[in-house]
Scaffold this active site. Structure first.
Site, PDB file in Angstrom:
ATOM      1  N   LYS A 129     -23.002  72.406  36.422  1.00 52.02           N
ATOM      2  CA  LYS A 129     -24.261  72.438  37.182  1.00 52.02           C
ATOM      3  C   LYS A 129     -24.680  71.027  37.603  1.00 52.02           C
ATOM      4  O   LYS A 129     -25.034  70.800  38.757  1.00 52.02           O
ATOM      5  CB  LYS A 129     -25.395  73.068  36.357  1.00 52.02           C
ATOM      6  CG  LYS A 129     -25.112  74.483  35.886  1.00 52.02           C
ATOM      7  CD  LYS A 129     -26.296  75.081  35.157  1.00 52.02           C
ATOM      8  CE  LYS A 129     -26.640  74.453  33.827  1.00 52.02           C
ATOM      9  NZ  LYS A 129     -25.662  74.696  32.742  1.00 52.02           N
TER      10      LYS A 129
ATOM     11  N   ARG B 233     -34.078  78.983  31.598  1.00 52.26           N
ATOM     12  CA  ARG B 233     -33.110  79.360  30.575  1.00 52.26           C
ATOM     13  C   ARG B 233     -33.568  80.582  29.777  1.00 52.26           C
ATOM     14  O   ARG B 233     -32.853  80.998  28.858  1.00 52.26           O
ATOM     15  CB  ARG B 233     -32.916  78.198  29.605  1.00 52.26           C
ATOM     16  CG  ARG B 233     -31.666  77.356  29.848  1.00 52.26           C
ATOM     17  CD  ARG B 233     -31.671  76.260  28.792  1.00 52.26           C
ATOM     18  NE  ARG B 233     -30.406  75.634  28.535  1.00 52.26           N
ATOM     19  CZ  ARG B 233     -29.994  74.509  29.094  1.00 52.26           C
ATOM     20  NH1 ARG B 233     -30.706  73.917  30.012  1.00 52.26           N
ATOM     21  NH2 ARG B 233     -28.849  73.969  28.735  1.00 52.26           N
TER      22      ARG B 233
ATOM     23  N   ARG C  74     -16.510  66.403  27.725  1.00 48.22           N
ATOM     24  CA  ARG C  74     -17.652  65.630  28.196  1.00 48.22           C
ATOM     25  C   ARG C  74     -18.257  64.775  27.078  1.00 48.22           C
ATOM     26  O   ARG C  74     -18.871  63.735  27.340  1.00 48.22           O
ATOM     27  CB  ARG C  74     -18.703  66.632  28.707  1.00 48.22           C
ATOM     28  CG  ARG C  74     -19.942  66.052  29.296  1.00 48.22           C
ATOM     29  CD  ARG C  74     -20.819  67.133  29.880  1.00 48.22           C
ATOM     30  NE  ARG C  74     -21.527  67.920  28.870  1.00 48.22           N
ATOM     31  CZ  ARG C  74     -22.366  68.911  29.151  1.00 48.22           C
ATOM     32  NH1 ARG C  74     -22.593  69.253  30.385  1.00 48.22           N
ATOM     33  NH2 ARG C  74     -22.980  69.571  28.185  1.00 48.22           N
TER      34      ARG C  74
ATOM     35  N   ARG D 288     -23.095  62.502  24.074  1.00 52.96           N
ATOM     36  CA  ARG D 288     -24.176  63.398  23.649  1.00 52.96           C
ATOM     37  C   ARG D 288     -23.836  64.019  22.313  1.00 52.96           C
ATOM     38  O   ARG D 288     -22.827  64.696  22.166  1.00 52.96           O
ATOM     39  CB  ARG D 288     -24.362  64.514  24.691  1.00 52.96           C
ATOM     40  CG  ARG D 288     -25.189  64.107  25.874  1.00 52.96           C
ATOM     41  CD  ARG D 288     -25.229  65.194  26.915  1.00 52.96           C
ATOM     42  NE  ARG D 288     -25.738  66.477  26.431  1.00 52.96           N
ATOM     43  CZ  ARG D 288     -25.951  67.513  27.218  1.00 52.96           C
ATOM     44  NH1 ARG D 288     -25.705  67.429  28.514  1.00 52.96           N
ATOM     45  NH2 ARG D 288     -26.412  68.640  26.718  1.00 52.96           N
TER      46      ARG D 288
ATOM     47  N   ARG E 211     -25.264  76.844  20.924  1.00 54.08           N
ATOM     48  CA  ARG E 211     -25.665  76.799  22.343  1.00 54.08           C
ATOM     49  C   ARG E 211     -25.077  77.975  23.117  1.00 54.08           C
ATOM     50  O   ARG E 211     -25.736  78.551  23.981  1.00 54.08           O
ATOM     51  CB  ARG E 211     -25.244  75.458  22.963  1.00 54.08           C
ATOM     52  CG  ARG E 211     -26.142  74.319  22.462  1.00 54.08           C
ATOM     53  CD  ARG E 211     -25.523  72.965  22.683  1.00 54.08           C
ATOM     54  NE  ARG E 211     -25.494  72.560  24.072  1.00 54.08           N
ATOM     55  CZ  ARG E 211     -24.717  71.583  24.538  1.00 54.08           C
ATOM     56  NH1 ARG E 211     -23.883  70.944  23.731  1.00 54.08           N
ATOM     57  NH2 ARG E 211     -24.778  71.259  25.801  1.00 54.08           N
TER      58      ARG E 211
HETATM   59  P1  AMP Z   1     -28.622  70.497  29.231  1.00 56.49           P
HETATM   60  O1  AMP Z   1     -28.523  69.046  29.564  1.00 56.49           O
HETATM   61  O2  AMP Z   1     -29.113  71.340  30.376  1.00 56.49           O
HETATM   62  O3  AMP Z   1     -27.378  71.051  28.596  1.00 56.49           O
HETATM   63  O4  AMP Z   1     -29.770  70.620  28.111  1.00 56.49           O
HETATM   64  C1  AMP Z   1     -29.614  70.012  26.842  1.00 56.49           C
HETATM   65  C2  AMP Z   1     -30.564  70.661  25.851  1.00 56.49           C
HETATM   66  O5  AMP Z   1     -31.922  70.485  26.276  1.00 56.49           O
HETATM   67  C3  AMP Z   1     -30.404  72.179  25.703  1.00 56.49           C
HETATM   68  O6  AMP Z   1     -29.378  72.527  24.790  1.00 56.49           O
HETATM   69  C4  AMP Z   1     -31.788  72.575  25.206  1.00 56.49           C
HETATM   70  O7  AMP Z   1     -31.932  72.245  23.838  1.00 56.49           O
HETATM   71  C5  AMP Z   1     -32.705  71.653  25.991  1.00 56.49           C
HETATM   72  N1  AMP Z   1     -33.113  72.268  27.277  1.00 56.49           N
HETATM   73  C6  AMP Z   1     -32.772  71.863  28.542  1.00 56.49           C
HETATM   74  N2  AMP Z   1     -33.317  72.655  29.472  1.00 56.49           N
HETATM   75  C7  AMP Z   1     -34.019  73.603  28.792  1.00 56.49           C
HETATM   76  C8  AMP Z   1     -34.791  74.740  29.184  1.00 56.49           C
HETATM   77  N3  AMP Z   1     -34.949  75.075  30.480  1.00 56.49           N
HETATM   78  N4  AMP Z   1     -35.372  75.474  28.206  1.00 56.49           N
HETATM   79  C9  AMP Z   1     -35.244  75.157  26.911  1.00 56.49           C
HETATM   80  N5  AMP Z   1     -34.511  74.126  26.468  1.00 56.49           N
HETATM   81  C10 AMP Z   1     -33.907  73.345  27.386  1.00 56.49           C
END
Ligand code: AMP
Length: 188
Positions: free
Chosen positions: A14, A89, A128, A134, A146
């Protein structure tokens, strides 16, 4: 004004496709994950709250991310359109997004979903981890949480958008360039 959701499991690409769409189309990219990582780096109270949840692979509360989205829309009113990456999400977030947009006299344009298998999710996240450094990418147990959260809480969002006739899916089984082309066709 166009509002797109880039949807899909962690590691689907994404963020990569969003960056390419910013370059090629001039849309504004909002990644709730990136915004949360910035809050953590800045040591804000919100960042502190989010940190322990993210480190375990759990979602942060709906109100937190919905507040971020609302303020990002407000702060960037002059752009051509928005690409939402990693949001919504949960179905509650999808409902809140409809409400936020309706309050602005707008509506979601469409959802572009990127499909990869769970095995591929694991493979890509691990690849990654070394590059993006991360902690939530480096640990098998966190990745499993996740993936579980994705199936339990995020996947139901698909039916929410199918019911609105706004859901479009790309099977990301080619190279980055090939997959990006499929995404771009749906954005156009
Ligand atoms: P990402 O970079 O999109 O993989 O997000 C990393 C982490 O941030 C996720 O595993 C969640 O813990 C948190 N996170 C990001 N976006 C959301 C969302 N829309 N709702 C809830 N938690 C989020």
């Amino acid at each position: 004004m166009n509002y797109y959701v880039l949807f899909g499991p962690p590691g689907a690409g994404k963020g990569t496709f969003a960056k390419l769409l910013v370059e090629h189309k001039g849309y504004y990219h909002i990644s709730t994950g990136d915004l949360l990582r910035k809050e953590i780096a800045a040591g804000t109270p919100l960042g502190l709250e989010a940190k322990s949840l993210i480190e375990k692979g759990n979602l942060v509360p709906d109100e937190v991310v919905c507040g971020m989205i609302r303020s990002e829309f407000g702060a960037n009113a002059g752009v051509r359109g928005f690409l939402l990456d990693g949001f919504p999400r949960t179905v509650a977030q999808a409902e809140a997004l409809d409400k936020i947009l309706a309050d602005m006299g707008a509506e979601l344009t469409r959802v572009v979903s990127i499909y990869i298998t769970d095995d591929e999710v694991r493979r890509r996240i691990k690849g990654r981890a070394a590059v993006e450094n991360r902690a939530d990418d480096a640990d098998d147990e966190i990745i499993t949480t996740r993936i579980r959260n994705y199936h339990e809480k995020t996947e139901p969002v698909i039916n929410y958008y199918k019911a609105q006739g706004k859901y479009f899916e790309v099977v990301a089984d080619g190279t980055i360039e090939q997959n990006y082309k499929k995404v771009e066709v749906l954005i156009d």
